[in-house]
Design a protein around this motif. Structure first.
Motif: not given
Lengths: 423, 85, 373
Positions: C159-173, C182-190
């Protein structure tokens, strides 16, 4: 091959609470089995090779349990269990113990906090030093500094002097005014006032410094001195032994594995010492550190209840008084926040797996630190670093998993059935 | 202080010692001048801390069995103790 | 522009070793990747598992995936940090009797045919290789390239590879086409979403045939040199693969620390995490039957974890057509550590449209007869 025992009431821990519980249950006519890791009953506080060395109340209780008809089985380590059933190990052999009622009196242990040099040989606990001396350690002529909090450092300093040591300083981390306020309240409990005076008399020639704590232990291969601090300045004192610990914490692991609820680091009990699991009582330091008198009263209450004996008058009231004193003591000897910044990041937090404090701090929780640094994964099962990091970082110690103490594979394979769920 | 009569002979790292009967292995070793009981993961020597079985710092090999807590075992005549492992 | 405002090319949900390997492979393919983790990196089955790199041949597809992954790991050997604790212990597939030794022989032949080093040890050679094993065993298939490692450290390194961002504590609902909630109702698109939440994946992708299969493990005090190889009973193949019944098999690993890791058990009990003493006792009895002196060794801890199991024992790697632009990489059962690298590479090739280095058909999430309903 599996040795089996059973009793109406099984008591785990033969300190004051366990001894009192075993007496009460046996006196109610029950078959009682009293288990302890030690070879003799007495627990840590009454751990003496020779009974005549004990104060009179202790001797009275130990004689009483001898006469009560309760069976004492020493050298026995309880490693797992389920309600009604314990798995233990004695001399490398498994033991299964069935009990209609179970009284847990597993006591307390010391809280250790890291400081530079705390892993040096010669740095021991406060109660730890006393245990070693009771186990035969010769401290005659040794220079000793005792650092900690509460009444234990004074009691241990007195015992060390009696054993021939030169105790130069007793450092109490609590500020002078808190100690004075607490001491002023001692008239409410004459036995304790008497004890306090006796300690003071024995301690002529030993400095008692309040508001003082350990900044570091000095030495290369073994401790040769200690740097003490009062937060404004620090100074070194030479010593052969440094006794340092920060109070006592309840030993709750067995209760937790049996499914008993715990809160704030202590086993939850109701006014009758019942835990959250039917058939299991808990008494003494494991429900909250409160000293010998509270342990005796609670042990007796739990023993009467577990043995279904006739109620004894005055116990509940006595318990309230002792617990009240314990609460005042806890407030007076609360750990000062400066203790959180004594250890630098390169000081080891986990002494089993040698994990530095900084590496632990970088993780967000005990679980995460465990996984990514191996903190708390060693033989002590997180007993030392768990209570340290609870204070230093506010981390909740991890859930207890069997075995309660490291045990032989040959012992654990004797535990064959699924425990009941929590009710 | 506990009064203990010397009466038991144990061997510590191959060297015989007369120790009081009833003493713990931890106390007997410390009295014999042993200050390193076990070698920690990072290589330093460790000795008893808690004295009551919970810290596991005093682990030694007793009669061939490794990882025994010296503070929880009482000396026996003829016992062989190995430190520094 | 804030970091959060950058729309990643791919979101990987679940930072176990499989998710981390997928994220790394996607990042190496030039995508901007975010790795979302509800808890912390490696905190699920990755942290609970044994950590073996073991080539297995239950099916051609399993052999292809495990062999490819083992090869990819070998290429990374020099790059891996010390805390991954990779030790080439090799595996001994132990044959107890004359019947099982034929199984060992067949295994050696199959491995050699696939280009995997393997040799047959007779009883004497086995006793010499591992003197703590009980006398009288028939022999073993030795697979020298197999290894053990510490999985959370591998996941962290991936997970420490370049070009990669880790977000711990982000629960997808929830999964949406082209993004997640996400759990807090926000959206992440990709552009693409990769689901790699192991045994829990069906919670976000209903109908995905993956379920938790509980396992127990024990770890001992340090006993360096007690054994040198990963030891597995050949009967493991039989006991490990009947999905419905609870089973145990002898599996002991020497760790880099000198500790022994003792497995293994398989049960379908949902998400019940408590330690089943009966299962622990059965595992230890089995282990002591092979290693009699193990009975005298001190065990420090027991714990449980949840393998992501599929009905046919093969992982689900590929497009999940019930949600647009969504892919899955789950269901690796007890082989997630072994097969993570090959899974990551294959998944990244499928997502980017590159030619896959393995035939993806056997791992297709919609393969027959895996999906019902």
């Amino acid at each position: 091959m599996l040795e089996r025992h059973s009793a109406d009431v099984v008591v785990v821990g033969a300190g004051p609470a366990g001894v009192a519980a075993a007496c009460a249950a046996a006196e109610a006519g029950r078959r009682v089995l009293l288990l302890d890791e030690g070879v003799r009953p007495g627990g840590q506080i009454w751990r003496h090779a020779v009974r005549s060395g004990l104060p009179r109340p202790a001797r009275r209780w130990l004689d009483r349990v001898d006469r009560s008809g309760a069976t004492f089985t020493g050298g026995t380590t309880v490693v797992d269990g389920a309600p009604g059933r314990l798995l233990a190990e004695r001399q490398g052999q498994p033991l299964e113990i069935r009990a209609a009622a179970l009284v847990l009196a597993t006591g307390a242990r010391e809280r250790f906090l890291p400081f530079r040099g705390w892993t040096l040989p010669g740095v021991v606990g406060v109660g730890g030093a006393q245990a070693l001396v009771k186990g035969g350690l010769d401290v005659r002529g040794a220079r000793i500094v005792v650092a900690g909090t509460g009444p234990l450092p004074l009691a241990v300093a007195a015992a060390l002097r009696t054993a021939g040591a030169r105790v130069s300083t007793v450092a109490e981390q609590a500020p002078a005014r808190a100690v004075a306020r607490f001491a002023a309240g001692l008239w409410r409990t004459p036995a304790r006032a008497l004890q306090a005076i006796r300690y003071r008399a024995t301690l002529a020639g030993t400095r008692f410094r309040t508001g003082t704590w350990v900044a570091a232990a000095e030495g290369q291969d073994r401790v040769i001195g200690v740097r003490l601090t009062d937060g404004r300045r620090d100074w070194s004192e030479p010593c052969d032994w440094l006794c340092a610990a920060w109070g006592l914490i309840p030993a709750t692991e067995l209760a937790a594995v049996l499914g008993c609820a715990t809160r704030d680091g202590a086993v939850v009990v109701d006014g009758a010492l019942r835990t959250s699991v039917p058939g299991i009582w808990c008494a003494g330091e494991s429900v909250g550190v409160a000293g010998v008198e509270a342990a005796l009263v609670e042990g007796e209450m739990a023993g009467v209840a577990a043995g279904d004996g006739p109620p004894r008058a005055g116990l509940a009231g006595a318990r309230q008084r002792h617990r009240g004193l314990a609460r005042r003591m806890e407030a007076a000897f609360a750990l000062r926040p400066e203790l959180r910044s004594v250890a630098e990041d390169d000081v080891l937090a986990c002494r089993c797996e040698d994990v530095p404090l900084g590496a632990a701090r970088a993780a967000g929780s005990f679980r995460e630190a465990r996984l990514h640094t191996r903190l708390g994964m060693g033989a002590c099962q997180g007993r030392v670093c768990g209570s340290a990091l609870e204070f230093l970082l506010g981390w909740e110690p991890p859930a207890v998993r069997p075995p309660v103490l490291p045990a032989r594979a040959g012992t654990l394979l004797a535990m064959t059935a699924q425990p009941r769920r929590d009710s | 202080m506990t009064t203990l009569e010397p009466g038991v002979r144990i061997e510590v790292d191959g060297v015989p010692h007369a120790v009081p009967a009833g003493a713990t292995v931890a106390a007997a070793l410390l009295n014999a001048g042993v200050s390193g009981f076990r070698r920690a993961v990072s290589g330093t020597l460790r000795a008893p801390l808690c004295g009551m079985g919970s810290c596991f710092e005093c682990r030694v090999r007793i009669d061939g069995v490794p990882h025994r807590r010296a503070c929880m075992e009482v000396v026996r005549d003829g016992m062989e103790v190995r430190t520094g492992a | 522009m804030t970091a959060a405002a950058v729309t990643p090319d791919a979101l990987v949900v679940g930072a176990g070793v499989v998710g981390a390997a997928c994220a790394r492979a996607l990042a190496q393919a030039g995508l901007r990747v975010e790795l979302l983790e509800a808890g912390f990196l490696g905190g699920g089955a990755t942290g609970a598992g044994m950590g073996h790199i073991v080539v297995m041949d239950d099916s051609p597809a399993q052999l292809a995936l495990t062999r490819a992954s083992s090869g990819l790991l070998a290429e990374l050997m020099d790059e891996l940090p010390a805390d991954v604790e990779l030790v080439r212990t090799g595996t001994l597939w132990i044959a107890a009797d004359a019947v099982e030794i034929e199984g060992a022989r067949a295994k050696v032949d199959a491995y050699r045919a696939a280009g995997v080093a393997a040799e047959l040890l007779d009883g004497a050679a086995l006793a010499e290789a591992e003197p703590e094993l009980r006398p009288g065993l028939a022999g073993a298939a030795r697979v020298p390239e197999d290894a053990v490692l510490y999985p959370p450290a591998l996941a962290r390194w991936l997970a420490a590879a370049p070009g990669l961002r880790v977000r711990e504590g982000s629960r997808v609902s929830a999964l949406e086409g082209g993004g997640v909630v996400l759990e807090d109702g926000s959206r992440r698109s990709a552009g693409s979403v990769v689901l790699a939440t192991g045994a829990a994946a069906a919670q976000l992708a209903p109908g995905l045939p993956v379920m938790p299969r509980r396992g127990h493990l024990l770890v001992s005090e340090r006993y360096p040199d007690f054994c040198r190889h990963q030891l597995v009973e050949l009967g493991y193949l039989r006991s490990a693969h009947d999905v419905r019944t609870a089973s145990v098999a002898f599996n002991v690993q020497p760790r880099a620390t000198g500790q022994l890791l003792i497995g293994s058990s398989r049960e379908l009990v949902g998400w019940e995490a408590g330690v089943n003493r009966g299962m622990v006792a059965r595992m230890l009895a089995r282990a002591c039957a092979y290693l009699p002196r193990l009975a005298a060794l001190q065990m420090i801890r027991t714990w449980t974890g949840f393998r992501p199991a599929t009905p046919d024992g093969l992982p689900l790697i590929g497009r999940w057509p019930r949600v647009p632009d969504t892919w899955v990489a789950v269901g690796h059962e007890g082989l997630g550590i072994t097969t993570a690298l090959a899974t990551g590479r294959l998944l990244a090739e499928l997502v980017t449209g590159a030619a896959p280095f393995l035939d993806p058909a056997p791992y297709d999430p919609l393969r027959e007869p895996v999906v019902s309903g």
